[in-house]
Design a protein around this motif. Structure first.
Motif, mmCIF file in Angstrom:
data_model
loop_
_atom_site.group_PDB
_atom_site.id
_atom_site.type_symbol
_atom_site.label_atom_id
_atom_site.label_comp_id
_atom_site.label_asym_id
_atom_site.label_seq_id
_atom_site.Cartn_x
_atom_site.Cartn_y
_atom_site.Cartn_z
ATOM 1 N N PRO A 235 84.575 123.670 100.227
ATOM 2 C CA PRO A 235 85.634 123.002 99.459
ATOM 3 C C PRO A 235 85.718 121.485 99.662
ATOM 4 C CG PRO A 235 86.431 125.094 100.295
ATOM 5 C CD PRO A 235 85.072 124.887 100.902
ATOM 6 N N TYR A 239 85.589 118.847 96.575
ATOM 7 C CA TYR A 239 86.697 117.916 96.368
ATOM 8 C C TYR A 239 86.193 116.484 96.261
ATOM 9 C CZ TYR A 239 90.811 115.092 97.538
ATOM 10 O OH TYR A 239 91.808 114.134 97.535
ATOM 11 N N ARG A 240 85.324 116.090 97.202
ATOM 12 C CA ARG A 240 84.830 114.710 97.190
ATOM 13 C C ARG A 240 83.993 114.425 95.942
ATOM 14 N NH1 ARG A 240 84.883 115.347 102.969
ATOM 15 N NH2 ARG A 240 82.870 116.442 102.987
ATOM 16 N N ARG A 243 86.320 114.213 92.924
ATOM 17 C CA ARG A 243 87.139 113.000 93.007
ATOM 18 C C ARG A 243 86.326 111.775 92.622
ATOM 19 N NH1 ARG A 243 90.661 111.117 98.330
ATOM 20 N NH2 ARG A 243 91.636 109.289 97.351
ATOM 21 N N GLY A 264 87.436 123.133 95.801
ATOM 22 C CA GLY A 264 87.670 121.717 96.089
ATOM 23 C C GLY A 264 87.829 120.900 94.822
ATOM 24 N N ALA A 265 87.030 121.238 93.788
ATOM 25 C CA ALA A 265 87.130 120.523 92.521
ATOM 26 C C ALA A 265 88.498 120.746 91.875
ATOM 27 C CB ALA A 265 86.017 120.973 91.581
ATOM 28 N N GLN A 267 91.295 121.141 93.368
ATOM 29 C CA GLN A 267 92.272 120.304 94.059
ATOM 30 C C GLN A 267 92.189 118.862 93.581
ATOM 31 O OE1 GLN A 267 91.915 120.328 98.321
ATOM 32 N NE2 GLN A 267 93.757 119.105 98.638
ATOM 33 N N ALA A 268 90.971 118.346 93.433
ATOM 34 C CA ALA A 268 90.800 116.961 93.000
ATOM 35 C C ALA A 268 91.334 116.759 91.586
ATOM 36 C CB ALA A 268 89.323 116.582 93.067
ATOM 37 N N GLU A 271 95.142 116.874 91.641
ATOM 38 C CA GLU A 271 95.712 115.690 92.288
ATOM 39 C C GLU A 271 95.739 114.492 91.342
ATOM 40 O OE1 GLU A 271 93.848 114.619 95.924
ATOM 41 O OE2 GLU A 271 94.799 116.228 97.083
#
Length: 354
Positions: A235, A239-240, A243, A264-265, A267-268, A271
């Motif tokens: 994750p 996310y990174r 983002r 993770g994607a 979440q980005a 956000e």
């Protein structure tokens, strides 16, 4: 204190006959050697009364088979998702009249050799050698001492043993087609790509999925809008990667190479005040338990672990039965057996009007 195992000698003494007589009766040969019906009845009643169970190893040595399989893996048993392979193998083996001994090595080749020796010492009729992560590896030389099948282990060229793998290449094609048919043209890859050699993980799944994706995109005159090749599909990396994309605009669709990257994607994207699939569509692979719990549910292509385990057990039993002359015709084929990865269609893809 543990109770004493009931032996054939105990049964014979209880029935008042010789051990050899008890053995003949309980192996079903009493009538053939003219042991009286009354003596046979006394032996069977004594065995039932004492709870006698024949020694499976001794019976196997006498018959030349034990109706058991060995299942040896690196870390399948301790993996919540891949553990379905063991369940599938046990189910298929049970349906064919076999039991399964399971051993796990943690990737230690010395322990793997010891486990193989232990399986052979117990006279298993066949072995399934499995891996949690689909990748190539050197095989133990002793594996060919008994019928064997490779489960989730990739090989180069034409394999000498049956190999059971998920149909990763087709799943890559299907994932890309899911987005293309929904009208997406701005498709970004997270996990591998954008080129066919942009793969950083040892998993052969990455290369197969990527090849299928690029094939479909090429057939529709497309190329990936971007690609991020990642070592560990976790994750934080997803996310990174997402983002970084969002800093340059809103991508139309993210094609993540597994559900943890997609998590993770998600979440980005959220956000950044964007919605899935209203602003960004997401497609992934594996169908980990988190995929159904994400909001919205993640559209993903499931790893068919239970079906793979079932196919591996059926294949090794087919070989065993052919070698015993129970299955006429040519020997069961070696080669690669691909198990389809079914679509779990949830709510993470939107239709785009072109």
């Amino acid at each position: 204190m543990a109770s004493t195992r009931v032996t054939l000698a105990h049964v014979a003494a209880e029935a008042g006959v010789a051990v050899s007589t008890a053995s003949l009766v309980l192996s079903g040969r009493g009538t053939a050697v003219r042991i009286s019906a009354s003596s046979q009845q006394r032996v069977r009643e004594a065995a039932a009364r004492l709870g006698y169970r024949p020694n499976a190893v001794s019976v196997g040595l006498r018959k030349g088979h034990t109706s058991t399989l060995g299942f040896i893996s690196d870390s399948v048993a301790s993996s919540r998702l891949a553990g379905e392979m063991i369940k599938g193998a046990i189910e298929a083996a049970r349906d064919r009249g076999f039991m399964v001994f399971v051993g796990e090595t943690g990737g230690n080749t010395n322990l793997e050799r010891q486990l193989l020796d232990a399986m052979f010492d117990r006279q298993v009729d066949g072995v399934i050698l499995a891996s949690m992560l689909t990748h190539g590896r050197d095989l133990p030389t002793d594996l060919t001492r008994t019928p064997a099948v490779l489960l989730n282990i990739a090989t180069d060229g034409d394999p000498a043993l049956p190999v059971v793998l998920p149909a990763e290449h087709q799943a890559g094609r299907d994932a890309a087609m899911t987005l293309v048919e929904a009208g997406h043209r701005d498709i970004h890859l997270i996990g591998a790509g954008p080129g066919p050699d942009d793969v950083r993980t040892i998993s052969s799944a990455a290369r197969q999925r990527l090849a299928g994706i690029l094939e479909v995109l090429g057939e529709h005159g497309l190329t990936p809008a971007s690609g991020r090749s990642i070592n560990q599909w976790l994750p934080p990396e997803g996310y990174r990667a997402a983002r970084a994309l969002l800093e340059h605009g809103v991508p139309g669709a993210l094609l993540c190479f597994n559900d943890r990257l997609a998590m993770g994607a998600y979440q980005a994207v959220q956000e950044h005040g964007l919605s899935i699939p209203g602003d960004v569509s997401v497609v992934s692979f594996d169908d980990a338990s988190i995929a159904a719990w994400l909001h919205p549910g993640l559209t993903t292509f499931a790893l068919p672990h239970r079906s793979m385990g079932k196919r591996a057990a059926d294949l090794v039993v087919d070989v065993i039965e052919h070698d015993r002359g129970k299955s006429p015709g040519p020997a069961p084929g070696s080669g690669i057996h691909l198990i389809p990865m079914p679509l779990r269609d949830r709510d993470s893809v939107r239709e785009v009007t072109l």
